[in-house]
Design a protein around this motif. Sequence first.
Motif, PDB file in Angstrom:
ATOM      1  N   VAL A 219      31.634  45.665  41.987  1.00 58.68           N
ATOM      2  CA  VAL A 219      32.705  46.609  41.669  1.00 58.68           C
ATOM      3  C   VAL A 219      33.925  45.748  41.367  1.00 58.68           C
ATOM      4  O   VAL A 219      34.432  45.055  42.249  1.00 58.68           O
ATOM      5  N   PHE A 220      34.384  45.764  40.122  1.00 66.42           N
ATOM      6  CA  PHE A 220      35.446  44.851  39.716  1.00 66.42           C
ATOM      7  C   PHE A 220      36.820  45.462  40.011  1.00 66.42           C
ATOM      8  O   PHE A 220      37.406  46.157  39.184  1.00 66.42           O
ATOM      9  N   ALA A 221      37.325  45.181  41.230  1.00 69.59           N
ATOM     10  CA  ALA A 221      38.691  45.569  41.582  1.00 69.59           C
ATOM     11  C   ALA A 221      39.655  44.630  40.860  1.00 69.59           C
ATOM     12  O   ALA A 221      39.324  43.475  40.573  1.00 69.59           O
ATOM     13  N   LEU A 222      40.840  45.118  40.575  1.00 71.10           N
ATOM     14  CA  LEU A 222      41.839  44.305  39.894  1.00 71.10           C
ATOM     15  C   LEU A 222      42.728  43.583  40.904  1.00 71.10           C
ATOM     16  O   LEU A 222      42.921  44.079  42.024  1.00 71.10           O
ATOM     17  N   PRO A 223      43.287  42.442  40.544  1.00 74.79           N
ATOM     18  CA  PRO A 223      44.129  41.712  41.493  1.00 74.79           C
ATOM     19  C   PRO A 223      45.287  42.530  42.045  1.00 74.79           C
ATOM     20  O   PRO A 223      45.731  42.312  43.177  1.00 74.79           O
ATOM     21  N   ALA A 224      45.792  43.505  41.271  1.00 72.21           N
ATOM     22  CA  ALA A 224      46.937  44.305  41.712  1.00 72.21           C
ATOM     23  C   ALA A 224      46.563  45.362  42.736  1.00 72.21           C
ATOM     24  O   ALA A 224      47.444  45.935  43.382  1.00 72.21           O
ATOM     25  N   HIS A 225      45.289  45.668  42.906  1.00 71.43           N
ATOM     26  CA  HIS A 225      44.903  46.696  43.862  1.00 71.43           C
ATOM     27  C   HIS A 225      45.167  46.242  45.299  1.00 71.43           C
ATOM     28  O   HIS A 225      45.071  45.052  45.616  1.00 71.43           O
ATOM     29  N   ARG A 226      45.486  47.214  46.134  1.00 72.06           N
ATOM     30  CA  ARG A 226      45.797  46.929  47.523  1.00 72.06           C
ATOM     31  C   ARG A 226      44.896  47.767  48.443  1.00 72.06           C
ATOM     32  O   ARG A 226      43.876  48.285  48.020  1.00 72.06           O
ATOM     33  N   ARG A 227      45.272  47.889  49.699  1.00 70.16           N
ATOM     34  CA  ARG A 227      44.385  48.483  50.700  1.00 70.16           C
ATOM     35  C   ARG A 227      43.898  49.878  50.326  1.00 70.16           C
ATOM     36  O   ARG A 227      42.714  50.209  50.502  1.00 70.16           O
ATOM     37  N   ALA A 228      44.794  50.718  49.802  1.00 70.72           N
ATOM     38  CA  ALA A 228      44.400  52.095  49.502  1.00 70.72           C
ATOM     39  C   ALA A 228      43.240  52.133  48.515  1.00 70.72           C
ATOM     40  O   ALA A 228      42.276  52.892  48.698  1.00 70.72           O
ATOM     41  N   GLU A 229      43.340  51.335  47.450  1.00 70.32           N
ATOM     42  CA  GLU A 229      42.289  51.354  46.434  1.00 70.32           C
ATOM     43  C   GLU A 229      41.041  50.610  46.897  1.00 70.32           C
ATOM     44  O   GLU A 229      39.913  51.109  46.772  1.00 70.32           O
ATOM     45  N   VAL A 230      41.220  49.402  47.447  1.00 71.91           N
ATOM     46  CA  VAL A 230      40.060  48.567  47.760  1.00 71.91           C
ATOM     47  C   VAL A 230      39.248  49.168  48.907  1.00 71.91           C
ATOM     48  O   VAL A 230      38.014  49.112  48.894  1.00 71.91           O
ATOM     49  N   SER A 231      39.911  49.760  49.881  1.00 72.91           N
ATOM     50  CA  SER A 231      39.157  50.398  50.970  1.00 72.91           C
ATOM     51  C   SER A 231      38.326  51.552  50.441  1.00 72.91           C
ATOM     52  O   SER A 231      37.183  51.770  50.874  1.00 72.91           O
ATOM     53  N   TYR A 232      38.874  52.282  49.474  1.00 73.84           N
ATOM     54  CA  TYR A 232      38.110  53.372  48.874  1.00 73.84           C
ATOM     55  C   TYR A 232      36.883  52.833  48.133  1.00 73.84           C
ATOM     56  O   TYR A 232      35.785  53.394  48.242  1.00 73.84           O
ATOM     57  N   PHE A 233      37.052  51.757  47.372  1.00 71.10           N
ATOM     58  CA  PHE A 233      35.902  51.191  46.660  1.00 71.10           C
ATOM     59  C   PHE A 233      34.807  50.792  47.646  1.00 71.10           C
ATOM     60  O   PHE A 233      33.616  51.038  47.393  1.00 71.10           O
ATOM     61  N   CYS A 234      35.205  50.172  48.745  1.00 67.22           N
ATOM     62  CA  CYS A 234      34.226  49.745  49.747  1.00 67.22           C
ATOM     63  C   CYS A 234      33.529  50.948  50.385  1.00 67.22           C
ATOM     64  O   CYS A 234      32.305  50.945  50.561  1.00 67.22           O
ATOM     65  N   GLN A 235      34.309  51.962  50.715  1.00 70.43           N
ATOM     66  CA  GLN A 235      33.738  53.136  51.368  1.00 70.43           C
ATOM     67  C   GLN A 235      32.853  53.937  50.419  1.00 70.43           C
ATOM     68  O   GLN A 235      31.746  54.353  50.782  1.00 70.43           O
ATOM     69  N   HIS A 236      33.329  54.145  49.201  1.00 65.68           N
ATOM     70  CA  HIS A 236      32.638  55.016  48.258  1.00 65.68           C
ATOM     71  C   HIS A 236      31.308  54.417  47.795  1.00 65.68           C
ATOM     72  O   HIS A 236      30.373  55.156  47.449  1.00 65.68           O
ATOM     73  N   THR A 237      31.222  53.106  47.775  1.00 61.76           N
ATOM     74  CA  THR A 237      29.985  52.459  47.322  1.00 61.76           C
ATOM     75  C   THR A 237      29.149  51.925  48.482  1.00 61.76           C
ATOM     76  O   THR A 237      28.069  51.374  48.245  1.00 61.76           O
ATOM     77  N   ASP A 238      29.622  52.072  49.730  1.00 61.72           N
ATOM     78  CA  ASP A 238      28.943  51.456  50.873  1.00 61.72           C
ATOM     79  C   ASP A 238      28.758  49.961  50.622  1.00 61.72           C
ATOM     80  O   ASP A 238      27.675  49.396  50.818  1.00 61.72           O
ATOM     81  N   ALA A 239      29.827  49.316  50.195  1.00 60.25           N
ATOM     82  CA  ALA A 239      29.752  47.900  49.826  1.00 60.25           C
ATOM     83  C   ALA A 239      29.326  47.049  51.012  1.00 60.25           C
ATOM     84  O   ALA A 239      29.773  47.250  52.150  1.00 60.25           O
ATOM     85  N   ALA A 240      28.451  46.069  50.731  1.00 58.22           N
ATOM     86  CA  ALA A 240      27.971  45.171  51.777  1.00 58.22           C
ATOM     87  C   ALA A 240      28.842  43.929  51.906  1.00 58.22           C
ATOM     88  O   ALA A 240      28.831  43.272  52.945  1.00 58.22           O
ATOM     89  N   VAL A 241      29.595  43.599  50.845  1.00 65.14           N
ATOM     90  CA  VAL A 241      30.373  42.358  50.867  1.00 65.14           C
ATOM     91  C   VAL A 241      31.635  42.552  50.034  1.00 65.14           C
ATOM     92  O   VAL A 241      31.640  43.268  49.036  1.00 65.14           O
TER      93      VAL A 241
END
Length: 548
Positions: A106-128
Amino acid sequence: MSEQRLDWTPWPEDFARRYREAGYWQGQTLFSMLAAQAEQQPEKLALVAGKQRLNYRELKLYAERLAAGLYARGLRPGQRAVVQLPNCAEFFIVAFALFRLGMLPVFALPAHRRAEVSYFCQHTDAAVYICADQHAGFDYRTLAAELLPLAPSLQQVIVAGDAGDHTPLNSLYLMDQPLPAEPDPNGLAFFQLSGGSTGVPKLIPRTHDDYLYSFAASAEICGLSRDSVYLCVLPAGHNFPMSSPGSFGVFHAGGTVVLASGPSVDESFALIEAEAVTIAALVPPLVPLWLDAAAKQPGKLASLRLLQVGGAKFGPELAARVEPALGCKLQQVFGMAEGLVNYTRLDDGPERVLHTQGRPISADDEVRIVDDEDQPVAPGEVGHLLTRGPYTIRGYWRAADHNQRAFTADGFYRTGDLVSMNADGYLTVEGRAKDQINRGGEKISAEEVENHLLAHPLVRDVAIVAMSDSYLGERSCAFIIPREQQAIHLPQVAAFLRERGLAAYKIPDRLELVDTLPQTSVGKVSKKTLRQMLEQKLAAQPTQRSQA
């Protein structure tokens, strides 16, 4: 595959068969594309990133060894990996390692912060979560520590650079280790992020087949070859610099990708001169800076043959200055991470290049321009752009309810763009129908920012709208009804949103305090009225940009 198929919408089999028979989908993975170049021209320079210079053999080797290291740590095909890296060699090494392993970045952008990145991790059940140590003054290791309790699926944090308490990326390269078979080219390859008008960005599932076709066809349209040298100025994880034709298109052609660390004009011009760059891509706000610098630094751009401009509408007045000032051809690009990409062609005349945003890549890109009732508009009239085709998705990841609104019953994607089409099939972007702000190519969901502001103790109600800006195209303005007539100021709003982990570009540029928000006849907030109010106020006070 069966589990993934519950989470995303594949193309119907009859369409998939048609695209294979037409030769669009070649049955090749993104890693095998790199491997083919490494076999054909192993010593050819593939990537320049600061002091690092990697040929195709080395880039493939690093990716394979990293894939082996990730596999040895228990990471498996099909698992998701949130990747947040700046423009560095590790971005591509990690991407191709994950492609080889069959993990889904999941290609997060450098400008993203906790609100966005935590959602990406949660929504995809990211392992890493794979990140840089620091970039542009921000410490991603601190963000990683905040993510771990928020995303229970996260098993590991891997850091490029000084890892601190986490796993250093450079410790994971393993030699001569077994790897699983390469993934199915028809299966998912990775996720990009929508510009989204509702809440946080939606996740866009791309397959190896569809994405490879999009950048291979783009590379052909743009005349790329082994002699092409591409300057990547924009964040490498953006769809535009990744695939239009972007870095991946250059790798497919066997050319060289040169990474700029950021948008600095001085750095870009120095790299163009030093590396004999032939093609570069910008968003409109950067173009005036290049035009000004070119007048002061003659000769720096002698190798440049093509400048692409996309990400937001590029006005004809500024477009007309590019070729005389920079000495290269201009190409307008209009597309979206969900699929459809349009280009002006290299042999197009000034009328098309200056006044349109191009025509689609493929003969099988189907375009409809419709009115509010989904009925076709007359030729040349403005309407809503709908599209489907061999590289336009059929649905967002795990978003069944939203997909019902974002796609028609017969699979056309509602882009949210207002366009017109001329008799030759060239599109001109006229505006946006979706509740979205395009701030210099960065897409902002008004609803997402509104939801954060509604949590502020001094905010009773809020509406975010776009306001025109000569530099960025659009900026954002927050209309706020304060609680109990209490004063609230823009610095308070900005500090509050930063504390909630929102990316800086989403913070409103202007604040207007109001007693009420105008409503439509059906009781919804009338953002059209708010925009008109703002335009009138700005016209009366042209020097006043925002409340500070």
